[in-house]
Design a protein around this motif. Structure first.
Motif, PDB file in Angstrom:
ATOM      1  N   GLY A  21      85.243  28.096  37.108  1.00 35.10           N
ATOM      2  CA  GLY A  21      84.694  29.132  37.820  1.00 35.10           C
ATOM      3  C   GLY A  21      83.796  29.839  37.540  1.00 35.10           C
ATOM      4  O   GLY A  21      83.030  29.932  36.729  1.00 35.10           O
ATOM      5  N   ASN A  22      83.704  31.067  38.380  1.00 33.82           N
ATOM      6  CA  ASN A  22      82.900  31.778  37.287  1.00 33.82           C
ATOM      7  C   ASN A  22      82.400  32.772  36.373  1.00 33.82           C
ATOM      8  O   ASN A  22      83.037  32.551  35.832  1.00 33.82           O
ATOM      9  N   SER A  23      80.876  31.696  36.138  1.00 31.57           N
ATOM     10  CA  SER A  23      80.920  31.541  34.765  1.00 31.57           C
ATOM     11  C   SER A  23      79.931  32.657  33.866  1.00 31.57           C
ATOM     12  O   SER A  23      78.666  32.252  34.628  1.00 31.57           O
ATOM     13  N   VAL A  24      79.801  33.076  32.521  1.00 31.75           N
ATOM     14  CA  VAL A  24      78.107  33.552  31.545  1.00 31.75           C
ATOM     15  C   VAL A  24      78.781  32.974  30.312  1.00 31.75           C
ATOM     16  O   VAL A  24      79.687  32.608  29.980  1.00 31.75           O
ATOM     17  N   GLY A  25      77.551  32.478  30.744  1.00 29.42           N
ATOM     18  CA  GLY A  25      76.983  32.097  28.714  1.00 29.42           C
ATOM     19  C   GLY A  25      76.346  32.091  28.395  1.00 29.42           C
ATOM     20  O   GLY A  25      75.300  33.084  28.348  1.00 29.42           O
ATOM     21  N   ILE A  26      76.015  33.311  27.169  1.00 29.30           N
ATOM     22  CA  ILE A  26      75.536  33.729  26.541  1.00 29.30           C
ATOM     23  C   ILE A  26      74.682  33.642  25.070  1.00 29.30           C
ATOM     24  O   ILE A  26      76.136  32.237  24.195  1.00 29.30           O
ATOM     25  N   PHE A  79      68.845  40.449  28.017  1.00 34.70           N
ATOM     26  CA  PHE A  79      69.493  40.418  26.802  1.00 34.70           C
ATOM     27  C   PHE A  79      70.597  41.303  26.370  1.00 34.70           C
ATOM     28  O   PHE A  79      70.150  42.829  27.000  1.00 34.70           O
ATOM     29  N   VAL A  80      71.858  40.817  26.256  1.00 36.04           N
ATOM     30  CA  VAL A  80      72.642  41.791  26.390  1.00 36.04           C
ATOM     31  C   VAL A  80      72.876  42.613  24.611  1.00 36.04           C
ATOM     32  O   VAL A  80      73.374  42.327  23.693  1.00 36.04           O
ATOM     33  N   GLN A  81      74.179  43.835  24.875  1.00 38.37           N
ATOM     34  CA  GLN A  81      74.741  44.621  23.571  1.00 38.37           C
ATOM     35  C   GLN A  81      75.777  43.825  23.536  1.00 38.37           C
ATOM     36  O   GLN A  81      76.480  44.117  24.708  1.00 38.37           O
ATOM     37  N   PRO A  82      76.262  44.539  22.228  1.00 39.35           N
ATOM     38  CA  PRO A  82      77.952  44.217  22.052  1.00 39.35           C
ATOM     39  C   PRO A  82      78.094  45.814  22.961  1.00 39.35           C
ATOM     40  O   PRO A  82      78.222  47.023  22.678  1.00 39.35           O
ATOM     41  N   VAL A 116      71.668  35.974  27.991  1.00 32.77           N
ATOM     42  CA  VAL A 116      72.290  35.337  28.856  1.00 32.77           C
ATOM     43  C   VAL A 116      71.802  34.108  29.523  1.00 32.77           C
ATOM     44  O   VAL A 116      70.330  34.484  29.595  1.00 32.77           O
ATOM     45  N   VAL A 117      72.550  32.573  29.117  1.00 31.09           N
ATOM     46  CA  VAL A 117      71.547  31.621  29.224  1.00 31.09           C
ATOM     47  C   VAL A 117      71.968  30.906  30.383  1.00 31.09           C
ATOM     48  O   VAL A 117      71.588  30.350  30.679  1.00 31.09           O
ATOM     49  N   LEU A 118      73.281  31.469  30.639  1.00 26.33           N
ATOM     50  CA  LEU A 118      73.743  30.788  31.806  1.00 26.33           C
ATOM     51  C   LEU A 118      74.530  31.357  32.776  1.00 26.33           C
ATOM     52  O   LEU A 118      75.713  32.503  32.190  1.00 26.33           O
ATOM     53  N   VAL A 119      74.475  31.353  33.910  1.00 27.61           N
ATOM     54  CA  VAL A 119      75.224  32.008  34.885  1.00 27.61           C
ATOM     55  C   VAL A 119      75.820  30.562  36.249  1.00 27.61           C
ATOM     56  O   VAL A 119      75.088  30.606  36.856  1.00 27.61           O
ATOM     57  N   GLY A 120      76.666  30.626  36.294  1.00 32.85           N
ATOM     58  CA  GLY A 120      77.452  29.633  37.253  1.00 32.85           C
ATOM     59  C   GLY A 120      78.725  30.239  38.224  1.00 32.85           C
ATOM     60  O   GLY A 120      79.051  31.280  37.560  1.00 32.85           O
ATOM     61  N   SER A 130      68.802  28.750  18.962  1.00 28.19           N
ATOM     62  CA  SER A 130      67.389  28.876  18.590  1.00 28.19           C
ATOM     63  C   SER A 130      66.962  29.711  17.946  1.00 28.19           C
ATOM     64  O   SER A 130      68.236  30.272  17.115  1.00 28.19           O
ATOM     65  N   PRO A 131      66.145  29.690  17.167  1.00 26.13           N
ATOM     66  CA  PRO A 131      65.762  29.848  15.706  1.00 26.13           C
ATOM     67  C   PRO A 131      66.536  31.498  15.062  1.00 26.13           C
ATOM     68  O   PRO A 131      66.633  32.027  14.176  1.00 26.13           O
ATOM     69  N   GLU A 132      66.182  32.486  16.690  1.00 26.10           N
ATOM     70  CA  GLU A 132      66.433  33.816  16.339  1.00 26.10           C
ATOM     71  C   GLU A 132      68.130  33.899  15.650  1.00 26.10           C
ATOM     72  O   GLU A 132      68.722  33.472  17.087  1.00 26.10           O
ATOM     73  N   LYS A 133      68.633  35.444  15.153  1.00 27.29           N
ATOM     74  CA  LYS A 133      69.570  35.255  14.911  1.00 27.29           C
ATOM     75  C   LYS A 133      70.314  36.977  15.290  1.00 27.29           C
ATOM     76  O   LYS A 133      69.406  37.154  15.837  1.00 27.29           O
ATOM     77  N   TYR A 134      70.563  36.731  17.053  1.00 26.46           N
ATOM     78  CA  TYR A 134      70.824  38.358  17.404  1.00 26.46           C
ATOM     79  C   TYR A 134      71.907  38.637  16.742  1.00 26.46           C
ATOM     80  O   TYR A 134      72.456  39.923  16.993  1.00 26.46           O
ATOM     81  N   TRP A 135      73.430  38.192  16.729  1.00 26.99           N
ATOM     82  CA  TRP A 135      75.014  38.804  16.602  1.00 26.99           C
ATOM     83  C   TRP A 135      74.223  39.587  14.653  1.00 26.99           C
ATOM     84  O   TRP A 135      73.488  38.724  13.963  1.00 26.99           O
ATOM     85  N   ARG A 136      75.219  40.571  14.704  1.00 22.20           N
ATOM     86  CA  ARG A 136      75.009  41.128  13.573  1.00 22.20           C
ATOM     87  C   ARG A 136      77.148  41.274  13.011  1.00 22.20           C
ATOM     88  O   ARG A 136      77.750  42.442  13.848  1.00 22.20           O
ATOM     89  N   GLY A 137      77.089  40.886  12.400  1.00 20.44           N
ATOM     90  CA  GLY A 137      78.534  41.632  11.504  1.00 20.44           C
ATOM     91  C   GLY A 137      80.054  40.611  12.997  1.00 20.44           C
ATOM     92  O   GLY A 137      79.822  39.938  13.314  1.00 20.44           O
ATOM     93  N   ALA A 138      80.622  41.121  12.415  1.00 21.34           N
ATOM     94  CA  ALA A 138      81.755  40.401  13.056  1.00 21.34           C
ATOM     95  C   ALA A 138      82.443  41.154  14.722  1.00 21.34           C
ATOM     96  O   ALA A 138      81.295  41.970  15.237  1.00 21.34           O
ATOM     97  N   PHE A 139      82.448  40.111  15.715  1.00 20.06           N
ATOM     98  CA  PHE A 139      81.945  39.532  16.647  1.00 20.06           C
ATOM     99  C   PHE A 139      83.380  41.015  17.643  1.00 20.06           C
ATOM    100  O   PHE A 139      84.001  40.988  17.014  1.00 20.06           O
ATOM    101  N   ALA A 140      82.635  41.783  18.426  1.00 20.94           N
ATOM    102  CA  ALA A 140      83.986  42.449  19.712  1.00 20.94           C
ATOM    103  C   ALA A 140      84.666  42.086  20.080  1.00 20.94           C
ATOM    104  O   ALA A 140      84.417  40.636  20.059  1.00 20.94           O
ATOM    105  N   ARG A 141      86.331  42.059  20.651  1.00 14.73           N
ATOM    106  CA  ARG A 141      86.715  41.810  21.754  1.00 14.73           C
ATOM    107  C   ARG A 141      86.142  41.774  22.465  1.00 14.73           C
ATOM    108  O   ARG A 141      85.574  43.133  23.720  1.00 14.73           O
ATOM    109  N   PRO A 142      86.292  40.951  23.978  1.00 12.95           N
ATOM    110  CA  PRO A 142      85.313  40.957  25.097  1.00 12.95           C
ATOM    111  C   PRO A 142      86.704  41.347  26.137  1.00 12.95           C
ATOM    112  O   PRO A 142      85.758  41.436  27.394  1.00 12.95           O
ATOM    113  N   ALA A 143      87.889  41.953  25.852  1.00 13.26           N
ATOM    114  CA  ALA A 143      88.657  42.349  27.163  1.00 13.26           C
ATOM    115  C   ALA A 143      89.961  42.561  25.666  1.00 13.26           C
ATOM    116  O   ALA A 143      90.426  41.929  25.348  1.00 13.26           O
ATOM    117  N   SER A 144      90.236  43.761  27.087  1.00  7.51           N
ATOM    118  CA  SER A 144      91.313  44.564  26.072  1.00  7.51           C
ATOM    119  C   SER A 144      92.673  43.952  26.623  1.00  7.51           C
ATOM    120  O   SER A 144      93.373  44.385  25.591  1.00  7.51           O
TER     121      SER A 144
END
Length: 281
Positions: A210-215, A238-241, A196-200, A138-152
């Motif tokens: 298995g159950n999957s999400v692609g962003i 569209f999801v936020q950090p 979100v472009v993939l929900v499997g 995609s031409p747009e850049k959605y992220w900003r800065g470092a990525f966060a931890r997706p799970a604790s």
């Protein structure tokens, strides 16, 4: 003679103040390892309407404009690449440039695990959907800065691990992401903004993932989250950090409840750790 000397001095001064190249070029990291993402930053020193091109190992990578009259390309590397000297070619603004970068070797551990499903069986449907996710630029850049931890939870398997599945060594395989251990139903959140472009789902044929999400995070960067017990988003959202997208589970081929987070850059699975620690502009 004085006139000749003066003209010579002017010519010398002109040579000294003229840019040696048509672009200022910065490569980060300067000493990449297998699995790293290499960022190539370009700043034009002469006006031009052309967008530069960046190539490595015969593959051209997309180049996007940044603020301050700069451009950036992201070059992925993986554990399957051959370490050593890599040549990055930059053209399209002034004289072409060739910059050598040394891709350092890296030691990856070996695991022997037993999983339901054998570790390799999947459906054409799920593979085609995941392949389509990898190819999105995609031409747009959605992220900003470092990525966060997706799970604790703690990291239970690092990127790049080689594996024996049920006693059989997986050739040309490496662990394409980071696994986080966690209790069944523990929250999974988006590490960065994106669409979100993939929900499997298992019932739709995602028997391996298995159950999957692609962003899609934009500009050739995307994430996949697999083995989920539940999914809390829909395709097109569209999801936020930090926004919850699902929960840890053991669906698909899994040893137990865990989250697998894979990060793709221009179609290849790269190490997510640098994206969490330093981030990329």
């Amino acid at each position: 003679m004085l006139l000749g000397a003066g003209l010579g001095a002017i010519a010398l001064l002109t040579i000294l103040i003229m840019p040696a190249q048509a672009t200022d070029l910065q490569i980060s990291p300067t000493n990449p390892r297998l699995g790293d993402t290499i960022a190539v930053l370009l700043r034009p020193t002469a006006s031009s309407e052309a967008t530069p091109t960046v190539t490595m190992d015969g593959t051209a990578y997309p180049v996007f404009p940044l603020s301050g009259n700069r451009y950036r390309a992201l070059l992925p590397t993986t554990p399957l690449d051959r370490p050593g000297r890599k040549m990055i070619q930059v053209s399209g603004m002034g004289e072409p440039r060739n910059v050598a970068v040394t891709l350092r070797d890296r030691s990856f551990p070996v695991q022997r695990i037993r999983v339901r499903g054998g570790g390799s069986g999947g459906t054409e449907y799920e593979f085609s959907r995941v392949d389509a996710l990898k190819q999105i630029v995609s031409p747009e850049k959605y992220w900003r800065g470092a990525f966060a931890r997706p799970a604790s939870g703690r990291v239970s398997s690092e990127y790049g691990v080689r594996r024996y599945y049920n006693g059989v060594f997986a050739e040309n395989y490496y662990h394409r992401g980071v696994d986080y251990a966690g209790g069944q139903g523990s929250p999974v959140v988006a590490p960065a903004a994106g669409r979100v472009v993939l929900v499997g789902r298992v019932e739709d044929g995602f028997v391996l993932h298995g159950n999957s999400v692609g962003i899609d995070h934009g500009q050739g960067v995307s994430s996949i989250f697999i083995h989920l017990s539940r999914i809390d988003v829909r395709e097109g959202d569209f999801v936020q950090p930090g926004q919850r997208i699902g929960a840890i589970g053991a669906t698909g081929s899994a040893t137990g409840p865990n989250l697998h987070w894979g990060l793709f850059v221009n179609g290849k699975s790269v190490d997510p750790v640098p994206w969490r620690n330093q981030g990329f502009e």
